[in-house]
Design an enzyme around this catalytic site. Structure first.
Site, PDB file in Angstrom:
ATOM      1  N   ASP A 163       4.901  20.542  38.868  1.00 40.75           N
ATOM      2  CA  ASP A 163       3.915  19.481  39.058  1.00 40.75           C
ATOM      3  C   ASP A 163       4.483  18.169  38.549  1.00 40.75           C
ATOM      4  O   ASP A 163       5.229  18.124  37.580  1.00 40.75           O
ATOM      5  CB  ASP A 163       2.570  19.822  38.408  1.00 40.75           C
ATOM      6  CG  ASP A 163       2.585  19.750  36.893  1.00 40.75           C
ATOM      7  OD1 ASP A 163       2.450  18.636  36.354  1.00 40.75           O
ATOM      8  OD2 ASP A 163       2.702  20.807  36.251  1.00 40.75           O
ATOM      9  N   GLY A 186       4.529  14.048  40.618  1.00 43.05           N
ATOM     10  CA  GLY A 186       5.115  13.184  41.628  1.00 43.05           C
ATOM     11  C   GLY A 186       4.880  13.565  43.068  1.00 43.05           C
ATOM     12  O   GLY A 186       5.385  12.897  43.973  1.00 43.05           O
ATOM     13  N   THR A 245      -1.429  24.717  28.178  1.00 43.76           N
ATOM     14  CA  THR A 245      -0.668  23.466  28.188  1.00 43.76           C
ATOM     15  C   THR A 245      -0.355  23.077  26.752  1.00 43.76           C
ATOM     16  O   THR A 245      -1.268  22.863  25.955  1.00 43.76           O
ATOM     17  CB  THR A 245      -1.466  22.345  28.873  1.00 43.76           C
ATOM     18  OG1 THR A 245      -1.863  22.769  30.179  1.00 43.76           O
ATOM     19  CG2 THR A 245      -0.638  21.082  28.989  1.00 43.76           C
ATOM     20  N   GLY A 280      -2.104  16.393  40.917  1.00 45.23           N
ATOM     21  CA  GLY A 280      -3.074  15.810  39.995  1.00 45.23           C
ATOM     22  C   GLY A 280      -3.632  14.495  40.496  1.00 45.23           C
ATOM     23  O   GLY A 280      -4.702  14.438  41.083  1.00 45.23           O
ATOM     24  N   SER A 319      -9.566  22.203  33.825  1.00 50.64           N
ATOM     25  CA  SER A 319      -9.244  21.762  32.472  1.00 50.64           C
ATOM     26  C   SER A 319     -10.330  22.157  31.481  1.00 50.64           C
ATOM     27  O   SER A 319     -11.523  22.131  31.790  1.00 50.64           O
ATOM     28  CB  SER A 319      -9.067  20.243  32.452  1.00 50.64           C
ATOM     29  OG  SER A 319      -8.902  19.769  31.128  1.00 50.64           O
ATOM     30  N   LYS A 353       2.334  25.801  30.977  1.00 48.15           N
ATOM     31  CA  LYS A 353       2.524  24.551  31.714  1.00 48.15           C
ATOM     32  C   LYS A 353       3.210  23.518  30.826  1.00 48.15           C
ATOM     33  O   LYS A 353       2.836  23.357  29.668  1.00 48.15           O
ATOM     34  CB  LYS A 353       1.173  24.025  32.190  1.00 48.15           C
ATOM     35  CG  LYS A 353       1.226  22.792  33.081  1.00 48.15           C
ATOM     36  CD  LYS A 353      -0.179  22.442  33.574  1.00 48.15           C
ATOM     37  CE  LYS A 353      -0.180  21.261  34.515  1.00 48.15           C
ATOM     38  NZ  LYS A 353       0.204  20.014  33.839  1.00 48.15           N
ATOM     39  N   HIS A 400       3.753  16.616  32.214  1.00 46.85           N
ATOM     40  CA  HIS A 400       2.369  16.159  32.063  1.00 46.85           C
ATOM     41  C   HIS A 400       2.109  14.887  32.872  1.00 46.85           C
ATOM     42  O   HIS A 400       1.359  13.992  32.447  1.00 46.85           O
ATOM     43  CB  HIS A 400       2.028  15.928  30.593  1.00 46.85           C
ATOM     44  CG  HIS A 400       0.630  16.324  30.233  1.00 46.85           C
ATOM     45  ND1 HIS A 400       0.334  17.418  29.465  1.00 46.85           N
ATOM     46  CD2 HIS A 400      -0.568  15.779  30.558  1.00 46.85           C
ATOM     47  CE1 HIS A 400      -0.974  17.517  29.314  1.00 46.85           C
ATOM     48  NE2 HIS A 400      -1.543  16.532  29.977  1.00 46.85           N
ATOM     49  N   ARG A 442       0.691   1.949  25.712  1.00 45.47           N
ATOM     50  CA  ARG A 442       1.031   1.840  27.128  1.00 45.47           C
ATOM     51  C   ARG A 442       1.241   0.363  27.440  1.00 45.47           C
ATOM     52  O   ARG A 442       0.408  -0.464  27.091  1.00 45.47           O
ATOM     53  CB  ARG A 442      -0.086   2.410  28.006  1.00 45.47           C
ATOM     54  CG  ARG A 442      -0.322   3.901  27.824  1.00 45.47           C
ATOM     55  CD  ARG A 442      -1.486   4.358  28.710  1.00 45.47           C
ATOM     56  NE  ARG A 442      -1.605   5.795  28.745  1.00 45.47           N
ATOM     57  CZ  ARG A 442      -2.383   6.500  27.932  1.00 45.47           C
ATOM     58  NH1 ARG A 442      -3.107   5.869  27.011  1.00 45.47           N
ATOM     59  NH2 ARG A 442      -2.444   7.809  28.035  1.00 45.47           N
TER      60      ARG A 442
END
Length: 399
Positions: free
Chosen positions: A312, A314, A159, A335, A111, A257, A281, A168
């Site tokens: 990508d 899960g 990305t 990840g 990253s 991505k 993501h 959240r």
């Protein structure tokens, strides 16, 4: 009597349990965070359980081959490390992850928000794909890409799917802007409950690095995380012309991505990319986006003969990898799984996670009667009616 601590773990779920046990709450929460209600991050994982296998009872191959290539790099299994920001859950961070990936014969995405400079990471693994967010003007973006190329990065990952979701339900992770004396005193009560983590950092004689060195010039500390994040939020999102421009500047493999729609996949092909990753993501983007595995089959069918298609989101077991490959992915990116391994046991923990996935891939291949991952076909998977999501596909004529 052998009192040595058994550091091996059997599943990714156990790695997560150890990470939760060993990290301060605020640090651990950054590894499980997802946007809003967490609909997408949950679907990413649970959707794999909806897929079944069609195994054979006799004729299993004696040996199974997992080797493949991704963006020109030979890898020993169809799993590569996905780029994730600020891996300060362990003092060795991205360097430990890169060593683990090299030890297990695979590649790593680094990253641009990493806690270690790319030069240090490439020094321990020569299969590094550098990841870029659209942050700053074209000159700044190109400078980061050129630094990565000079350091030895063999591919570029761009990305662009981040939508800066707010709120959240379980709370956002509390990441300090800087690790100064005041911050350390404030966090000390929490850190004291995790003596092993505190001891690991204490040995280094330095606090966790909350700067992003790959956003600056080589040899610089780079800006603080939140300063870079703020600049990213203030940068106008890229256009397809911007993607095509950067593709022209980068002499090497190039991945986009975050693709989840067929029309975007086709635009990516038109822009000249080498690969795409079907991704949301990791559920950290627009909540309510379908699980990546649901979107994969239609995208792979549409563009899989023109670009490499990865997935990508899960992945927790080797059987998940086999399901993704059978449905059209060349490989998968992981990840959270490796971050939990890193938090649990450092480099050895990441190697452990990769070994778990390798073992699961081998077992699934054996059960399916396949001698190679390249022999997998969609018919090996039981896909329930209504499972797939065909996003960005024009309606059939007359419908």
């Amino acid at each position: 009597m052998n009192m040595a601590r058994d550091i091996w773990f059997e599943t990714v779920a156990i790695a997560q349990q150890r990470a939760r046990k060993r990290l301060p709450k605020s640090v651990y929460s950054s590894l499980i965070s997802a946007s809003e209600k967490g609909v997408t991050v949950t679907d990413n994982v649970e959707s794999f359980a909806e897929l079944g296998f069609a195994p054979h009872v006799v004729g299993a191959p004696e040996k199974r081959d997992m080797a493949t290539t991704v963006m020109g790099q030979q890898i020993s299994l169809p799993v590569i490390i996905s780029p994730t920001g600020v891996q300060a859950v362990h003092p060795d961070g991205e360097v430990a992850v890169a060593r683990a990936a090299a030890a297990r014969g695979t590649a790593m995405g680094l990253s641009s928000f990493a806690s270690k400079p790319i030069e240090e990471v490439v020094a321990v693994n020569d299969k590094i794909f550098f990841q870029i967010y659209w942050l700053g003007d074209r000159d700044a973006i190109l400078a980061r890409a050129e630094r990565a190329k000079a350091a030895g990065a063999v591919g570029l990952i761009v990305t662009t799917d981040w939508s800066f979701s707010h709120g959240r339900d379980w709370g956002s992770p509390k990441i300090p802007e800087k690790m100064d004396l005041k911050t350390m005193v404030t966090m000390m009560p929490e850190a004291l409950t995790k003596p092993r983590w505190l001891w690991q950092w204490g040995k280094t004689m330095r606090p966790p690095n909350l700067r992003v060195p790959n956003q600056g010039a080589r040899g610089e500390d780079g800006p603080p995380f939140f300063q870079a994040y703020g600049e990213w939020m203030g940068t106008p999102p890229p256009t397809w012309e911007d993607i095509a421009w950067l593709r022209e500047q980068w002499d090497g493999p190039f991945m986009l991505k975050g693709v989840i729609r067929v029309d975007d996949a086709k635009r990516a092909v038109d822009a000249g990319v080498s690969a795409i990753s079907v991704s949301n993501h990791g559920g950290n983007n627009l909540d309510g986006t379908p699980a990546a595995i649901r979107a994969l089959p239609v995208i792979a069918e549409a563009v899989g003969d023109q670009v490499e298609v990865l997935l990508d989101g899960g992945i927790r077991r080797g059987s998940d990898v086999v399901k993704a490959v059978a449905l059209g992915a060349r490989a998968v990116m992981i990840g959270r799984a490796y971050l939990w391994g890193l938090a649990a046991e450092g480099q050895v923990g990441v190697e452990n996670v990769l070994d778990i996935l390798r073992g699961g891939i081998d077992s699934a291949l054996m059960g399916l009667g396949r001698s190679s991952i390249h022999d997998l076909v969609p018919e090996d998977i039981l896909v329930p009616e209504g499972f797939t999501r065909a996003l960005g596909v024009p309606p059939a004529s007359g419908s």
